[in-house]
Design a protein around this motif. Structure first.
Motif, mmCIF file in Angstrom:
data_model
loop_
_atom_site.group_PDB
_atom_site.id
_atom_site.type_symbol
_atom_site.label_atom_id
_atom_site.label_comp_id
_atom_site.label_asym_id
_atom_site.label_seq_id
_atom_site.Cartn_x
_atom_site.Cartn_y
_atom_site.Cartn_z
ATOM 1 N N ALA A 77 -17.366 4.293 29.382
ATOM 2 C CA ALA A 77 -16.136 3.536 29.092
ATOM 3 C C ALA A 77 -15.828 2.521 30.182
ATOM 4 N N TYR A 78 -14.860 1.668 29.840
ATOM 5 C CA TYR A 78 -14.228 0.717 30.760
ATOM 6 C C TYR A 78 -12.763 1.161 30.830
ATOM 7 N N PRO A 79 -12.455 2.186 31.631
ATOM 8 C CA PRO A 79 -11.144 2.844 31.549
ATOM 9 C C PRO A 79 -9.960 1.926 31.754
ATOM 10 N N ALA A 80 -10.146 0.851 32.557
ATOM 11 C CA ALA A 80 -9.009 -0.038 32.826
ATOM 12 C C ALA A 80 -8.781 -1.046 31.712
ATOM 13 N N ALA A 81 -9.669 -1.055 30.707
ATOM 14 C CA ALA A 81 -9.552 -2.064 29.644
ATOM 15 C C ALA A 81 -8.513 -1.695 28.609
ATOM 16 N N GLY A 82 -8.152 -0.395 28.498
ATOM 17 C CA GLY A 82 -7.189 0.014 27.480
ATOM 18 C C GLY A 82 -7.010 1.507 27.491
ATOM 19 N N ARG A 111 -11.470 -5.285 41.475
ATOM 20 C CA ARG A 111 -10.040 -5.552 41.619
ATOM 21 C C ARG A 111 -9.331 -4.234 41.931
ATOM 22 N N PRO A 112 -8.516 -4.191 42.950
ATOM 23 C CA PRO A 112 -7.913 -2.924 43.395
ATOM 24 C C PRO A 112 -7.195 -2.150 42.294
ATOM 25 N N ASP A 113 -6.339 -2.808 41.487
ATOM 26 C CA ASP A 113 -5.587 -2.084 40.464
ATOM 27 C C ASP A 113 -6.506 -1.467 39.415
ATOM 28 N N LEU A 114 -7.546 -2.202 39.040
ATOM 29 C CA LEU A 114 -8.472 -1.700 38.012
ATOM 30 C C LEU A 114 -9.380 -0.601 38.572
ATOM 31 N N ILE A 115 -9.736 -0.717 39.839
ATOM 32 C CA ILE A 115 -10.532 0.327 40.481
ATOM 33 C C ILE A 115 -9.744 1.635 40.513
ATOM 34 N N THR A 116 -8.490 1.556 40.878
ATOM 35 C CA THR A 116 -7.654 2.753 40.996
ATOM 36 C C THR A 116 -7.541 3.477 39.655
ATOM 37 N N LYS A 117 -7.246 2.743 38.595
ATOM 38 C CA LYS A 117 -7.106 3.382 37.283
ATOM 39 C C LYS A 117 -8.450 3.950 36.804
ATOM 40 N N ASP A 154 -16.383 -10.827 51.251
ATOM 41 C CA ASP A 154 -15.150 -10.115 51.585
ATOM 42 C C ASP A 154 -14.577 -9.397 50.370
ATOM 43 N N LEU A 155 -14.547 -10.076 49.229
ATOM 44 C CA LEU A 155 -14.040 -9.448 48.001
ATOM 45 C C LEU A 155 -14.837 -8.183 47.675
ATOM 46 N N THR A 156 -16.142 -8.273 47.801
ATOM 47 C CA THR A 156 -17.018 -7.143 47.478
ATOM 48 C C THR A 156 -16.781 -5.984 48.429
ATOM 49 N N LEU A 157 -16.734 -6.261 49.740
ATOM 50 C CA LEU A 157 -16.600 -5.177 50.709
ATOM 51 C C LEU A 157 -15.235 -4.500 50.619
ATOM 52 N N ASN A 158 -14.195 -5.244 50.335
ATOM 53 C CA ASN A 158 -12.875 -4.646 50.141
ATOM 54 C C ASN A 158 -12.895 -3.673 48.956
ATOM 55 N N ALA A 159 -13.592 -4.070 47.888
ATOM 56 C CA ALA A 159 -13.688 -3.193 46.713
ATOM 57 C C ALA A 159 -14.483 -1.933 47.047
ATOM 58 N N VAL A 160 -15.551 -2.073 47.822
ATOM 59 C CA VAL A 160 -16.367 -0.916 48.197
ATOM 60 C C VAL A 160 -15.537 0.050 49.040
ATOM 61 N N ARG A 161 -14.726 -0.471 49.961
ATOM 62 C CA ARG A 161 -13.887 0.393 50.799
ATOM 63 C C ARG A 161 -12.917 1.204 49.938
ATOM 64 N N LEU A 162 -12.314 0.550 48.942
ATOM 65 C CA LEU A 162 -11.359 1.251 48.089
ATOM 66 C C LEU A 162 -12.054 2.327 47.254
ATOM 67 N N VAL A 163 -13.209 2.006 46.705
ATOM 68 C CA VAL A 163 -13.959 2.994 45.926
ATOM 69 C C VAL A 163 -14.312 4.194 46.810
ATOM 70 N N LYS A 164 -14.740 3.922 48.009
ATOM 71 C CA LYS A 164 -15.114 5.000 48.927
ATOM 72 C C LYS A 164 -13.914 5.895 49.211
ATOM 73 N N LYS A 165 -12.766 5.285 49.487
ATOM 74 C CA LYS A 165 -11.559 6.045 49.810
ATOM 75 C C LYS A 165 -11.127 6.922 48.629
#
Length: 656
Positions: A77-82, A111-117, A154-165
């Protein structure tokens, strides 16, 4: 607007991969000897490409099919899509639909919000794979996102940090295991050096890759924009230059814009790819993702187990097409309804010979225990039975077919192995029917035409039908035998053909009326021909004669018949044949001759049956006078005259 006479004014050629000077590519000399890790993206990438996306109920049905086939990694799935997508992931986990050895993958943009969901949807999962992506090619950096290379990093590494956390927090809470699958979206259009730089920065930021817990890099041919060899070069370049190669898994995600997605995948695996992402039957955006069925069965045909079970491929195709509301072209590799069918005569001849040769080869292996039952068949690279098909569809007969096609059908349906020249003769009949109808002749139509042409029935079909016969030996060493009826095969073997003089006494149906025929000859064949000559004025010559055994302890006999003065066709075209079947070899010969005559006599008139002489009783014997008991004698009435009275009067009137 018409096509350009000089397309170079509008389209740029693909750039070369910057291998060092003198570098020798490794992938052209390699062979694939093991299967890759498979990831099905049918439920996400495939679903997003559908006109009518699947409901969660339909997705669950397809998920269960994927598990049954043997996929160990499934993008769900793409959980953040719907909300429906989010709930589907939750239902899989909470309803224990995911086996312990299967990892489910979700996709999220960087994207931080979509990664979180997205990661929230995986709460309680046993093994989750995070498919994190962002487009990194120049056209996307500069046109879509208006980012520099540094901003993209920078965009990529910020996303990787959030996924890791977030994944570490979930692991601490539930014990879930997570794998990072970073996708360099539009890798196929990205500068190879920048792709490697970005990959190494991601690897360092993740910081915990190991041979037992690898980071996946999805090298997406988001748009197939160059030949397959170029994609392989890009993968090999990445493979050579990425850090910690033993802690990295290269995932190949080709699309099919140029129609070479399968080839690109196979070459990319040679170039260092470890994993393949795709869909069953190649569903996906535009021209589709790479087809996992084709890839897996290509491996299988080379003796490499794919680890996926397509033993019931027709059923799998049916389920996928229903879930996707799609159809498969009849010529689609492996899955199409006609991919194992041959219509051309030359192909059919080769396949028939191949099947016969293989049957003999396999029988020898069974008898001797030596060698292997390897598959070696003209035009058919894989045994259809291995994936749920039969051989009945191998040869299909049309007006473009040849003798081998019809002969194959008859052998499969009736166990009759027709002589070569008879194959030519019978195909002429089938071809005429095809040309009249303009359509294919089905197996049932061919079989019925054969039975009608050669009168293969226990009841009369043609003008002549052998009902019963007896053989009377005219040589001292012979024993009599008989056949009571056409429905009951005789078991006694008549006097040996060509040695003993016999008399053939038969009951034959001629235009629906039974008549008796008699003939003498050396052996039953010549005796029958003599009987036909005597009683029906049929002069015929016998040409080629072939016989063989079939199942059920029966003998099949094929006899070519000709009228006197005619010569047999060298090829067999236009020749007349008869077919006889019986548990008694000689009876099968008799039936074959009568069968052939039905094709030879046309509408000719037969002579009237000959009167059969029956001797009268002895005239010298004393007649009984009992016949007079029925008469009453009265005066004035005449008495019935008898033959004896007439005889007495003649004697009395004779001069002395």
């Amino acid at each position: 607007m018409p096509m350009l006479s000089d397309p170079s004014l509008k389209y740029l050629p693909y750039p070369s991969v910057p291998f060092p000077e003198g570098y020798i590519r490794q992938w052209p000399t390699k062979r694939t000897t093991t299967s890759p890790v498979w990831l099905s993206t049918d439920l996400r990438d495939g679903n997003q490409a559908l006109v009518n996306p699947m409901s969660n109920t339909t997705k669950l049905e397809l998920f269960r099919l994927l598990v049954k086939i043997g996929f160990k990694q499934i993008e769900v799935a793409y959980p953040a899509a719907g909300e429906n997508e989010f709930q589907f992931v939750r239902e899989l986990i909470t309803n224990n639909e995911v086996p312990d050895d299967v990892a489910i993958q979700i996709i999220t943009p960087a994207r931080p919000d979509l990664i979180t969901k997205s990661i929230a949807s995986l709460a309680g999962v046993k093994h989750g794979i995070i498919h994190l992506y962002n487009a990194v090619s120049p056209v996307f950096r500069e046109v879509v996102f208006r980012n520099t290379k540094e901003q993209t990093v920078d965009l990529t590494l910020n996303a990787v940090r959030l996924v890791k956390k977030l994944t570490e927090e979930e692991t601490a809470r539930s014990g879930a295991r997570f794998t990072l699958n970073y996708c360099l979206e539009t890798f196929s259009q990205t500068e190879p050096e920048f792709a490697v730089e970005l990959g190494n920065r991601v690897l360092a930021e993740w910081g915990k890759a190991s041979p037992d817990d690898k980071v996946y890099f999805n090298l997406a041919a988001t748009v197939e924009c160059a030949p397959s060899n170029h994609y392989a070069d890009m993968v090999e370049y990445f493979h050579n230059n990425i850090n910690q190669r033993d802690s990295v898994l290269l995932s190949i995600h080709p699309h099919n814009d140029r129609g070479t997605g399968v080839a690109a995948t196979e070459l990319a695996l040679l170039a260092g790819g470890d994993r393949v992402e795709g869909c069953l039957l190649g569903n996906g955006e535009r021209t589709g993702n790479v087809d996992l069925i084709t890839l897996a069965l290509n491996l299988y045909s080379q003796g490499v187990s794919p680890g996926l079970d397509f033993s019931n491929l027709p059923e799998i195709v049916q389920v996928v097409c229903r879930c996707n509301e799609s159809a498969v072209p009849v010529r689609y590799p492996y899955a199409g309804t006609l991919v194992f069918s041959a219509f051309a005569g030359t192909h059919q001849d080769a396949i028939k010979k191949g099947l016969d040769a293989q049957a003999a080869r396999w029988e020898k292996v069974d008898k001797t225990g030596e060698g292997k039952k390897y598959w070696a068949m003209p035009y058919i690279p894989i045994d259809p039975k291995d994936i749920g098909y039969g051989y009945e569809n191998l040869i299909r007969v049309s007006s473009q077919s040849g003798k081998a096609g019809t002969a194959y059908v008859i052998k499969q349906t009736l166990q009759l192995d027709l002589p070569r020249r008879m194959q030519v003769s019978f195909y002429g009949i089938v071809q005429n029917e095809c040309e009249k109808s303009g359509k294919e002749m089905s197996t049932a139509l061919i079989t019925n035409a054969f039975k009608q042409q050669y009168c293969l029935s226990s009841k009369p079909i043609g003008r002549l039908h052998l009902q019963s016969y007896s053989l009377i030996p005219l040589s001292p060493s012979s024993e009599p035998s008989s056949l009571d009826s056409a429905e009951t095969d005789g078991t006694a073997t008549p006097p040996e053909q060509g040695r003993d003089l016999v008399r053939f006494e038969g009951q034959i149906s001629v235009d629906g009326r039974t008549r008796r025929i008699l003939g003498d000859g050396k052996g039953v064949q010549l005796a029958l021909l003599d009987a036909l000559r005597n009683d029906l004025e049929l002069e015929i010559n016998v040409g080629e004669v072939v016989s063989h055994s079939i199942e059920g302890a029966k003998t099949a006999t094929y006899i070519e018949v000709q009228t006197p003065g005619s010569s047999a066709s060298k090829s067999g075209a236009g020749s007349i044949w008869g077919v006889g079947l019986s548990s008694d070899p000689v009876t099968s010969q008799c039936r074959a001759i009568i069968s052939g005559l039905n094709g030879l006599v046309g509408d000719r008139r037969f002579p009237r049956p000959k009167m059969v002489f029956s001797p009268r009783r002895d005239q010298s014997a004393q007649r009984s006078e009992s016949w007079l008991r029925d008469f009453t004698f009265r005066a004035g009435h005449s008495v019935v005259r008898t033959p004896e009275h007439e005889r007495s009067e003649l004697i009395a009137a004779s001069p002395i």
